[in-house]
Design a protein around this motif. Structure first.
Motif, PDB file in Angstrom:
ATOM      1  N   LEU A  16       2.438  13.705   9.900  1.00 31.95           N
ATOM      2  CA  LEU A  16       1.376  12.884   9.456  1.00 31.95           C
ATOM      3  C   LEU A  16       1.345  11.482   9.989  1.00 31.95           C
ATOM      4  CD1 LEU A  16       2.174  13.547   5.605  1.00 31.95           C
ATOM      5  CD2 LEU A  16       0.111  14.565   6.750  1.00 31.95           C
ATOM      6  N   ALA A  17       0.117  11.163  10.169  1.00 29.43           N
ATOM      7  CA  ALA A  17      -0.140   9.843  10.832  1.00 29.43           C
ATOM      8  C   ALA A  17      -0.972   8.881  10.094  1.00 29.43           C
ATOM      9  CB  ALA A  17      -0.724   9.911  12.399  1.00 29.43           C
ATOM     10  N   TYR A  18      -0.620   7.585   9.781  1.00 32.61           N
ATOM     11  CA  TYR A  18      -1.378   7.064   8.526  1.00 32.61           C
ATOM     12  C   TYR A  18      -1.375   5.513   8.900  1.00 32.61           C
ATOM     13  CZ  TYR A  18       2.937   6.617   6.162  1.00 32.61           C
ATOM     14  OH  TYR A  18       4.301   6.551   5.844  1.00 32.61           O
ATOM     15  N   ARG A  19      -2.067   4.830   8.157  1.00 33.80           N
ATOM     16  CA  ARG A  19      -2.148   3.411   8.290  1.00 33.80           C
ATOM     17  C   ARG A  19      -1.329   2.742   7.084  1.00 33.80           C
ATOM     18  NH1 ARG A  19      -5.401   2.230  12.151  1.00 33.80           N
ATOM     19  NH2 ARG A  19      -6.899   3.416  12.900  1.00 33.80           N
ATOM     20  N   ARG A  20      -0.858   1.630   7.313  1.00 31.95           N
ATOM     21  CA  ARG A  20      -0.123   1.089   5.882  1.00 31.95           C
ATOM     22  C   ARG A  20      -1.449   0.206   5.453  1.00 31.95           C
ATOM     23  NH1 ARG A  20       4.157  -3.241   6.734  1.00 31.95           N
ATOM     24  NH2 ARG A  20       2.382  -4.465   7.497  1.00 31.95           N
ATOM     25  N   ASN A  21      -2.262   0.875   4.493  1.00 30.73           N
ATOM     26  CA  ASN A  21      -3.197   0.311   3.714  1.00 30.73           C
ATOM     27  C   ASN A  21      -3.339   0.827   2.212  1.00 30.73           C
ATOM     28  OD1 ASN A  21      -4.937   2.710   3.787  1.00 30.73           O
ATOM     29  ND2 ASN A  21      -6.045   1.985   5.660  1.00 30.73           N
ATOM     30  N   ALA A  22      -4.090   0.357   1.499  1.00 31.98           N
ATOM     31  CA  ALA A  22      -4.139   0.797   0.162  1.00 31.98           C
ATOM     32  C   ALA A  22      -4.733   1.911   0.012  1.00 31.98           C
ATOM     33  CB  ALA A  22      -5.082  -0.253  -0.868  1.00 31.98           C
ATOM     34  N   ARG A  23      -5.565   2.329   0.845  1.00 30.89           N
ATOM     35  CA  ARG A  23      -6.520   3.902   0.723  1.00 30.89           C
ATOM     36  C   ARG A  23      -5.414   4.841   1.048  1.00 30.89           C
ATOM     37  NH1 ARG A  23     -11.866   3.622   1.162  1.00 30.89           N
ATOM     38  NH2 ARG A  23     -11.938   5.308   2.786  1.00 30.89           N
ATOM     39  N   ALA A  24      -4.838   4.706   2.254  1.00 35.14           N
ATOM     40  CA  ALA A  24      -3.558   5.665   2.512  1.00 35.14           C
ATOM     41  C   ALA A  24      -2.739   5.815   1.437  1.00 35.14           C
ATOM     42  CB  ALA A  24      -2.902   5.468   3.852  1.00 35.14           C
ATOM     43  N   PHE A  25      -2.109   4.522   0.669  1.00 30.90           N
ATOM     44  CA  PHE A  25      -1.071   4.704  -0.159  1.00 30.90           C
ATOM     45  C   PHE A  25      -1.754   5.318  -1.425  1.00 30.90           C
ATOM     46  CE2 PHE A  25       1.795   1.155   1.521  1.00 30.90           C
ATOM     47  CZ  PHE A  25       1.775   1.598   2.680  1.00 30.90           C
ATOM     48  N   ALA A  26      -2.915   5.324  -1.906  1.00 30.85           N
ATOM     49  CA  ALA A  26      -3.769   5.881  -2.882  1.00 30.85           C
ATOM     50  C   ALA A  26      -3.627   7.565  -2.804  1.00 30.85           C
ATOM     51  CB  ALA A  26      -5.087   5.511  -2.852  1.00 30.85           C
ATOM     52  N   TYR A  85       4.912  10.039  10.512  1.00 28.61           N
ATOM     53  CA  TYR A  85       5.831  10.622   9.673  1.00 28.61           C
ATOM     54  C   TYR A  85       6.030  12.014  10.255  1.00 28.61           C
ATOM     55  CZ  TYR A  85       8.350  13.476   6.264  1.00 28.61           C
ATOM     56  OH  TYR A  85       9.198  14.437   5.740  1.00 28.61           O
ATOM     57  N   MET A  86       7.321  12.388  10.429  1.00 23.90           N
ATOM     58  CA  MET A  86       7.760  13.656  11.191  1.00 23.90           C
ATOM     59  C   MET A  86       8.653  14.333  10.271  1.00 23.90           C
ATOM     60  SD  MET A  86       7.867  12.937  15.300  1.00 23.90           S
ATOM     61  CE  MET A  86       8.603  14.294  15.705  1.00 23.90           C
ATOM     62  N   ASP A  87       8.587  15.537   9.810  1.00 29.03           N
ATOM     63  CA  ASP A  87       9.745  16.216   8.865  1.00 29.03           C
ATOM     64  C   ASP A  87      11.026  16.126   9.908  1.00 29.03           C
ATOM     65  OD1 ASP A  87       8.658  16.780   6.594  1.00 29.03           O
ATOM     66  OD2 ASP A  87       8.201  18.824   7.102  1.00 29.03           O
ATOM     67  N   SER A  88      12.366  16.380   9.214  1.00 24.12           N
ATOM     68  CA  SER A  88      13.307  16.201  10.303  1.00 24.12           C
ATOM     69  C   SER A  88      13.645  17.697  11.166  1.00 24.12           C
ATOM     70  CB  SER A  88      14.757  16.131   9.353  1.00 24.12           C
ATOM     71  OG  SER A  88      14.824  17.347   8.609  1.00 24.12           O
ATOM     72  N   ASP A  89      12.690  18.762  10.818  1.00 23.83           N
ATOM     73  CA  ASP A  89      12.940  20.112  11.627  1.00 23.83           C
ATOM     74  C   ASP A  89      11.947  20.008  12.440  1.00 23.83           C
ATOM     75  OD1 ASP A  89      10.775  20.243   9.965  1.00 23.83           O
ATOM     76  OD2 ASP A  89      11.216  22.308   9.232  1.00 23.83           O
TER      77      ASP A  89
END
Length: 170
Positions: free
Chosen positions: A105-115, A67-71
């Motif tokens: 932000l870098a992250y995995r698509r998993n329940a822990r990151a989503f929590a 994820y990267m902010d638009s700026d």
């Protein structure tokens, strides 16, 4: 693949300026209207925009997401960021010793990151009437994740989100 999530007004402006295409090809693989993906939120005010950002983190179609902010401007290839993530659920750049910037932000698509993202949104909604800054609430969500073991978070090198030329080398 690259996905752009933006409100309809922004998408209309980008299309009229032909900024979603470069050299005759689409820049983004997927373009989503935030109003369609995140009903009940509004970009009419900065607080609603921030809630959309927090909800969008959990709407990723990718196993690994950057994820990267638009700026944010990428100054070099971004491929190494996922190897820096290691086995952690998520990662972000610490601009100071303890303050994590939420623009990259870098992250995995998993329940822990989503929590973690869900906790961040829940805490932000409590204070959004009095502040437009979601970053301090992120620090609280990160403390919660560390204390409860709900998610693992790694601090990425500052060079992954330069806040000026002097920080890009570190």
């Amino acid at each position: 693949n690259m996905t752009l999530l933006a409100d309809g007004a922004t998408l209309g402006e980008l299309a009229s300026r032909e900024r979603v295409a470069a050299s005759g090809r689409q820049v983004f693989d997927v373009v989503l209207r935030s109003e369609d993906l995140l009903p009940g939120t509004s970009t009419g005010d900065s607080m609603g925009f921030r809630v959309q950002k927090l909800r969008a983190l959990r709407s990723t179609p990718y196993d690994l997401t950057l994820y990267m902010d638009s700026d944010t401007l990428a100054c070099r290839p971004l491929g190494e960021i996922f190897s820096l993530l290691g086995d952690a659920d998520a990662g972000g750049v610490a601009q100071h010793e303890t303050i994590v910037n939420c623009g990259v932000l870098a992250y995995r698509r998993n329940a822990r990151a989503f929590a973690l993202w869900e906790r961040w949104e829940k805490e932000y909604v409590k204070v959004m009437a009095t502040t437009r800054r979601e970053q301090p609430v992120l620090q609280e969500a990160l403390r919660w994740a560390a204390e409860t073991g709900a998610a693992t978070f790694v601090k990425l090198p500052r060079s992954q989100n330069c806040r000026g030329a002097e920080s890009c080398g570190s």
